[in-house]
Design an enzyme around this catalytic site. Structure first.
Site, PDB file in Angstrom:
ATOM      1  N   SER A  82      52.442  54.481  43.840  1.00  0.00           N
ATOM      2  CA  SER A  82      52.133  55.032  42.518  1.00  0.00           C
ATOM      3  C   SER A  82      51.618  56.461  42.560  1.00  0.00           C
ATOM      4  CB  SER A  82      51.119  54.135  41.804  1.00  0.00           C
ATOM      5  OG  SER A  82      49.992  53.960  42.635  1.00  0.00           O
ATOM      6  N   THR A 185      47.734  55.530  39.511  1.00  0.00           N
ATOM      7  CA  THR A 185      47.367  56.950  39.492  1.00  0.00           C
ATOM      8  C   THR A 185      45.969  57.155  40.049  1.00  0.00           C
ATOM      9  OG1 THR A 185      48.692  57.442  37.565  1.00  0.00           O
ATOM     10  CG2 THR A 185      46.766  58.827  37.881  1.00  0.00           C
ATOM     11  N   THR A 203      49.934  61.610  40.368  1.00  0.00           N
ATOM     12  CA  THR A 203      50.666  60.351  40.184  1.00  0.00           C
ATOM     13  C   THR A 203      52.173  60.535  40.365  1.00  0.00           C
ATOM     14  OG1 THR A 203      50.955  58.500  38.615  1.00  0.00           O
ATOM     15  CG2 THR A 203      51.074  60.695  37.691  1.00  0.00           C
ATOM     16  N   ARG A 213      60.752  62.225  32.021  1.00  0.00           N
ATOM     17  CA  ARG A 213      59.521  61.804  31.338  1.00  0.00           C
ATOM     18  C   ARG A 213      58.279  62.333  32.080  1.00  0.00           C
ATOM     19  NH1 ARG A 213      54.746  58.708  32.848  1.00  0.00           N
ATOM     20  NH2 ARG A 213      54.006  57.599  31.020  1.00  0.00           N
ATOM     21  N   THR A 236      43.822  56.458  33.576  1.00  0.00           N
ATOM     22  CA  THR A 236      44.900  55.789  34.292  1.00  0.00           C
ATOM     23  C   THR A 236      45.536  54.772  33.342  1.00  0.00           C
ATOM     24  OG1 THR A 236      45.444  54.414  36.222  1.00  0.00           O
ATOM     25  CG2 THR A 236      43.278  54.097  35.274  1.00  0.00           C
ATOM     26  N   GLY A 237      46.786  54.462  33.602  1.00  0.00           N
ATOM     27  CA  GLY A 237      47.465  53.495  32.745  1.00  0.00           C
ATOM     28  C   GLY A 237      48.621  54.132  31.996  1.00  0.00           C
TER      29      GLY A 237
HETATM   30  C1  SD4 Z   1      51.557  57.846  33.651  1.00  0.00           C
HETATM   31  N1  SD4 Z   1      49.188  57.497  33.665  1.00  0.00           N
HETATM   32  O1  SD4 Z   1      52.479  58.433  34.179  1.00  0.00           O
HETATM   33  C2  SD4 Z   1      50.335  57.558  34.498  1.00  0.00           C
HETATM   34  C3  SD4 Z   1      50.610  56.339  35.302  1.00  0.00           C
HETATM   35  C4  SD4 Z   1      49.458  55.492  35.550  1.00  0.00           C
HETATM   36  O2  SD4 Z   1      48.641  53.439  35.640  1.00  0.00           O
HETATM   37  O3  SD4 Z   1      48.330  55.879  35.632  1.00  0.00           O
HETATM   38  N2  SD4 Z   1      49.670  54.259  35.600  1.00  0.00           N
HETATM   39  O4  SD4 Z   1      51.591  57.452  32.500  1.00  0.00           O
END
Ligand code: SD4
Length: 324
Positions: A82, A185, A203, A213, A236-237
């Protein structure tokens, strides 16, 4: 009857009340003096990253150097799916990286949609320090990196990510998954001995995203925000949800208004919970530190954790509270 004198008295009184209200809402004062360094970062991989950041802080180094060195550890680890070049690719098989960095003076740099370069965080820092811009993307960012001594990593995907992608292609269903393999991330925040705050975020983005994207992680104010008078925050997320509410900036502004780091993160998560999208299966988490070195995190759902290293806390993982 209102005489001119009583009118003036009331006007003066309400002006005084207004100014009291205004200043108490705005004022945030932190005691001066020696600050104790601290570094916090998202998810389990934060432990190793904190250890590298702490080497810098313990020697009296800058928080900015600490947050760069720290997350480089995660970017270096090709087993990590990730962050960095070991990341899960987009739906067309390209691993595209996003990162940003911000220092105590409000300088910031960001790189988006970067391919074949091992350390996007260092490219983001170089953009911050060597260009008049904040963000470079794609081919232009890669050219800038190569012109400045970065090398091109020739492989497209690690064998593990290649395997995962080919498996995904069978159904080709895009679905952001909560707590993806319980590591994600990396966002990092640090305070150095001088009391200065910096942050970093890096990330490979959401796995199987559309080609092109970009998420929240390289967006200053969304994936990361630092205000040296108040504190810093990172996210994160599912990035789309974080961008919608300018997540990390919101957290810092809530701390400025007097909320603790955990409360500030909770307020941002509550805002996200009102999203017009179906976010039931998504995970979003925030992490924050204030100028005192107090820290906290909060997530939409169970499973988000973060690593903390300070003089009192020996690099340990803490579970964040959550909404659902
Ligand atoms: C994203 N926030 O690309 C990042 C990915 C991530 O948990 O943190 N995923 O949207």
């Amino acid at each position: 009857m209102t005489t001119r004198r009583t009118f003036l008295k009331w006007t003066a009184l309400s002006a005084a009340l207004l100014s009291v209200k205004k200043s108490s809402a705005r004022k945030i004062s932190f005691p001066a003096g020696e600050t104790k360094p601290i570094v916090i970062s998202t998810w389990r991989h934060g432990i190793e990253a904190n250890a590298d950041a702490w080497k810098v802080l313990a020697e009296g180094g800058r928080a900015l150097d600490a947050v760069e060195k720290g997350v480089m550890n995660t970017e270096n680890d090709l087993r990590n799916q990730s962050v960095g070049l070991g990341g899960i690719p987009d739906r067309d098989g390209h691993v595209t990286l996003d990162a940003c960095i911000m220092d105590e003076k409000g300088n910031c740099g960001s790189v988006c949609f970067l391919e074949h370069i091992k350390h996007p965080i260092s490219v983001a820092r170089l953009i911050m320090e060597k260009t008049p811009h904040v963000i470079l993307v794609g081919e232009g960012a890669q050219k800038f990196a190569l012109d400045n001594g970065f090398t091109l990593e020739k492989f497209d995907r690690t064998p593990e990510s290649d395997k995962a992608w080919k498996e995904w292609l069978k159904k080709s269903e895009y679905k952001p998954v909560a707590n993806f393999e319980n590591h994600d991330t990396i966002g990092m925040l640090a305070i150095d001995k001088a009391g200065n705050i910096s942050g970093s975020c890096t990330t490979s983005g959401m796995g199987y995203k559309m080609h092109g994207r970009v998420g929240d992680s390289p967006i200053i104010g969304a994936g990361l925000f630092v205000d040296n008078e108040v504190g810093g925050a990172c996210a994160t997320g599912t990035g789309e949800e974080v961008i919608r509410i300018c997540g990390s900036h919101t957290v810092v502004e809530m701390m400025r208004a007097g909320h603790s780091p955990e409360e500030a993160c909770k307020i941002a998560v509550e805002r996200i919970s009102k999203s017009p999208k179906n976010i039931k299966e998504m995970q979003i988490g925030f992490l924050a530190v204030n100028k005192h070195g107090e820290f906290g995190g909060y997530a939409l759902q169970k499973g988000f954790n973060y690593a903390v290293q300070s003089q009192e806390i020996d690099n340990q993982l803490q579970d964040a509270k959550y909404l659902w």
